[in-house]
Design an enzyme around this catalytic site. Structure first.
Site, short mmCIF file in Angstrom:
data_model
loop_
_atom_site.label_atom_id
_atom_site.label_comp_id
_atom_site.label_asym_id
_atom_site.label_seq_id
_atom_site.Cartn_x
_atom_site.Cartn_y
_atom_site.Cartn_z
N ILE A 1 0.84 -1.20 0.00
CA ILE A 1 0.00 0.00 0.00
C ILE A 1 0.88 1.25 0.00
O ILE A 1 1.87 1.31 0.72
CB ILE A 1 -0.96 0.00 1.22
CG1 ILE A 1 -1.81 1.27 1.24
CG2 ILE A 1 -0.25 -0.21 2.54
CD1 ILE A 1 -2.90 1.29 2.29
N ASN B 1 -2.56 4.16 -3.39
CA ASN B 1 -3.49 5.07 -2.73
C ASN B 1 -2.91 6.48 -2.56
O ASN B 1 -3.67 7.46 -2.52
CB ASN B 1 -3.84 4.47 -1.35
CG ASN B 1 -4.44 5.48 -0.42
OD1 ASN B 1 -5.61 5.85 -0.55
ND2 ASN B 1 -3.65 5.99 0.53
N TYR C 1 -5.17 17.51 -10.86
CA TYR C 1 -5.79 16.38 -10.15
C TYR C 1 -6.70 15.58 -11.11
O TYR C 1 -6.57 14.36 -11.23
CB TYR C 1 -6.58 16.90 -8.94
CG TYR C 1 -7.07 15.80 -8.03
CD1 TYR C 1 -6.18 15.06 -7.26
CD2 TYR C 1 -8.43 15.49 -7.94
CE1 TYR C 1 -6.63 14.03 -6.42
CE2 TYR C 1 -8.88 14.48 -7.10
CZ TYR C 1 -7.97 13.75 -6.35
OH TYR C 1 -8.43 12.75 -5.54
N LYS D 1 -5.80 11.68 -12.42
CA LYS D 1 -6.71 10.58 -12.06
C LYS D 1 -7.33 9.96 -13.32
O LYS D 1 -7.52 8.73 -13.39
CB LYS D 1 -7.80 11.08 -11.12
CG LYS D 1 -7.30 11.45 -9.72
CD LYS D 1 -6.71 10.26 -8.97
CE LYS D 1 -6.35 10.59 -7.54
NZ LYS D 1 -5.73 9.46 -6.83
N VAL E 1 -14.19 11.63 1.22
CA VAL E 1 -13.74 11.00 2.46
C VAL E 1 -13.16 12.08 3.39
O VAL E 1 -12.46 12.99 2.95
CB VAL E 1 -12.66 9.93 2.16
CG1 VAL E 1 -12.48 9.02 3.36
CG2 VAL E 1 -13.02 9.11 0.92
N THR F 1 -10.72 13.35 5.20
CA THR F 1 -9.27 13.23 5.38
C THR F 1 -8.63 14.61 5.26
O THR F 1 -9.29 15.60 4.95
CB THR F 1 -8.67 12.33 4.29
OG1 THR F 1 -8.84 13.00 3.04
CG2 THR F 1 -9.31 10.96 4.23
N1 LIG Z 1 -10.41 12.41 0.53
C1 LIG Z 1 -11.23 12.39 -0.51
O1 LIG Z 1 -12.36 12.92 -0.46
C2 LIG Z 1 -10.83 11.70 -1.77
C3 LIG Z 1 -11.74 11.68 -2.83
C4 LIG Z 1 -11.40 11.04 -4.01
C5 LIG Z 1 -10.17 10.42 -4.11
N2 LIG Z 1 -9.29 10.46 -3.07
C6 LIG Z 1 -8.00 9.77 -3.23
O2 LIG Z 1 -7.80 8.91 -2.13
C7 LIG Z 1 -6.39 8.72 -1.91
C8 LIG Z 1 -6.08 8.97 -0.45
O3 LIG Z 1 -6.36 10.33 -0.18
P1 LIG Z 1 -6.58 10.91 1.29
O4 LIG Z 1 -7.81 11.69 1.21
O5 LIG Z 1 -6.43 9.85 2.28
O6 LIG Z 1 -5.35 11.93 1.34
P2 LIG Z 1 -4.40 12.38 2.52
O7 LIG Z 1 -5.07 12.29 3.82
O8 LIG Z 1 -3.84 13.70 2.09
O9 LIG Z 1 -3.24 11.27 2.50
C9 LIG Z 1 -2.39 11.19 1.39
C10 LIG Z 1 -1.39 10.04 1.60
O10 LIG Z 1 -0.53 10.04 0.44
C11 LIG Z 1 0.83 10.09 0.87
N3 LIG Z 1 1.64 10.90 -0.03
C12 LIG Z 1 1.35 12.14 -0.49
N4 LIG Z 1 2.40 12.61 -1.20
C13 LIG Z 1 3.35 11.63 -1.17
C14 LIG Z 1 4.66 11.52 -1.70
N5 LIG Z 1 5.24 12.53 -2.37
N6 LIG Z 1 5.35 10.39 -1.49
C15 LIG Z 1 4.81 9.38 -0.77
N7 LIG Z 1 3.57 9.42 -0.25
C16 LIG Z 1 2.86 10.55 -0.44
C17 LIG Z 1 0.78 10.74 2.25
O11 LIG Z 1 1.87 10.29 3.05
P3 LIG Z 1 3.14 11.20 3.44
O12 LIG Z 1 2.69 12.60 3.56
O13 LIG Z 1 3.61 10.57 4.72
O14 LIG Z 1 4.12 10.98 2.34
C18 LIG Z 1 -0.52 10.23 2.83
O15 LIG Z 1 -0.32 9.01 3.49
C19 LIG Z 1 -5.69 9.69 -2.87
O16 LIG Z 1 -5.29 9.00 -4.02
C20 LIG Z 1 -6.80 10.68 -3.22
O17 LIG Z 1 -6.58 11.29 -4.47
C21 LIG Z 1 -9.58 11.08 -1.91
#
Ligand SMILES: NC(=O)c1ccc[n+]([C@@H]2O[C@H](COP(=O)([O-])OP(=O)(O)OC[C@H]3O[C@@H](n4cnc5c(N)ncnc54)[C@H](OP(=O)(O)O)[C@@H]3O)[C@@H](O)[C@H]2O)c1
Length: 244
Positions: A8, A80, A147, A151, A180, A182
């Site tokens: 992951i 992810n 973005y 995607k 979500v 987050t």
């Molecule tokens: N939240 C929503 O509503 C939503 C909706 C549609 C899709 N998504 C998708 O769901 C997935 C998870 O998003 P989330 O909402 O959980 O986001 P989040 O809370 O911002 O978490 C993002 C994760 O990605 C990692 N990451 C970011 N940049 C990185 C880098 N340069 N190298 C390695 N790891 C990196 C971060 O870890 P570190 O900072 O520790 O590196 C963190 O664990 C993403 O693909 C997002 O596009 C989210």
């Protein structure tokens, strides 16, 4: 107990953290987790790699060595990690930030998917590649040029991989997780209306408790991984999944 393997990215917070916690609670999964941040979790079943997925040469160097070998029953790659990027109209984007976003959201999961297929192609395990997508992959959103584009491109890459690997042991998904609760949603709400015309709608999602918890989405992702034969299409959206 037979062992399975979850690889992951983006496990340090948000949705990835919820998926990690879910699988840490299962005894039959080994987990390889990749983010920049390492969590203070000690488990013999968890290996954490600190990798900045925007640094492609670093990823290229490590790719040959990261995949665990073993007599696994199921092997899952969950791409992810993602970044909403600079929320600004096209014309005002900083090229370096755009490059970082393309690397994290698109090139890193393309590299990992490619390397995963090569490494595990002949492994007898059931293999699942799940690339986290978004509703923004199929809807142009002002302020989210990078973005939406990354995607959409990742969804197409996943469709091609699925077409090329039609076998009973491979399953490929481009999975939209819904909206979500987050840190990413926080970043969206912290943007400006002049850059992101839909900001009020996203603020109201939070105020009206319309965001889904990462834990609920993790349960739906687990359902997909548990029974991939029930999910025939590559393009999936957790909002159509029932939890039972
Ligand atoms: N939240 C929503 O509503 C939503 C909706 C549609 C899709 N998504 C998708 O769901 C997935 C998870 O998003 P989330 O909402 O959980 O986001 P989040 O809370 O911002 O978490 C993002 C994760 O990605 C990692 N990451 C970011 N940049 C990185 C880098 N340069 N190298 C390695 N790891 C990196 C971060 O870890 P570190 O900072 O520790 O590196 C963190 O664990 C993403 O693909 C997002 O596009 C989210």
């Amino acid at each position: 107990m037979p062992q399975s393997l979850l690889i992951i990215t983006g496990h340090s917070q948000g949705l990835g953290r919820a998926v990690l916690d879910h699988y840490l609670a299962q005894n039959d999964f080994q987990i390889l987790a990749i983010s920049r941040t390492k969590l203070e979790i000690e488990s013999p079943r968890l290996t954490q790699l600190s990798v900045d997925l925007s640094e492609l040469p670093v990823l290229e160097e490590q790719l040959g060595d990261i995949f665990p070998t073993g007599d696994f029953e199921k092997i899952i790659l969950l791409n992810n990690a993602g970044w909403i990027g600079e929320i600004k109209p096209i014309g005002n984007l900083q090229p370096k930030k755009l490059r970082t976003q393309v690397n994290v959201n698109l090139l890193a999961p393309m590299y990992l998917t490619n390397a995963f297929i090569k490494f595990y192609k002949t492994h007898q395990a059931q293999k699942i590649v799940c690339n986290i997508s978004s509703g923004a992959a199929s809807r142009p959103v002002s302020g989210w040029g990078g973005y939406c584009s990354t995607k959409a491109a990742l969804a197409m890459f996943t469709l091609v991989a699925a077409k090329e690997n039609k076998s009973e042991t491979f399953h490929f998904y481009s999975l939209a997780p819904g909206i979500v609760d987050t840190g990413m949603q926080g970043e969206i709400r912290d943007s400006n209306e002049s850059d992101f015309p839909e900001i009020e709608k996203f603020k109201s999602f939070k105020e009206e408790n319309k965001l889904t918890s990462p834990e609920e989405v993790a349960l739906k992702i687990e359902k997909l991984f548990r029974s991939p034969d029930q999910f025939k299409e590559v393009i999936q959206d957790v909002r159509s999944f029932e939890l039972n």
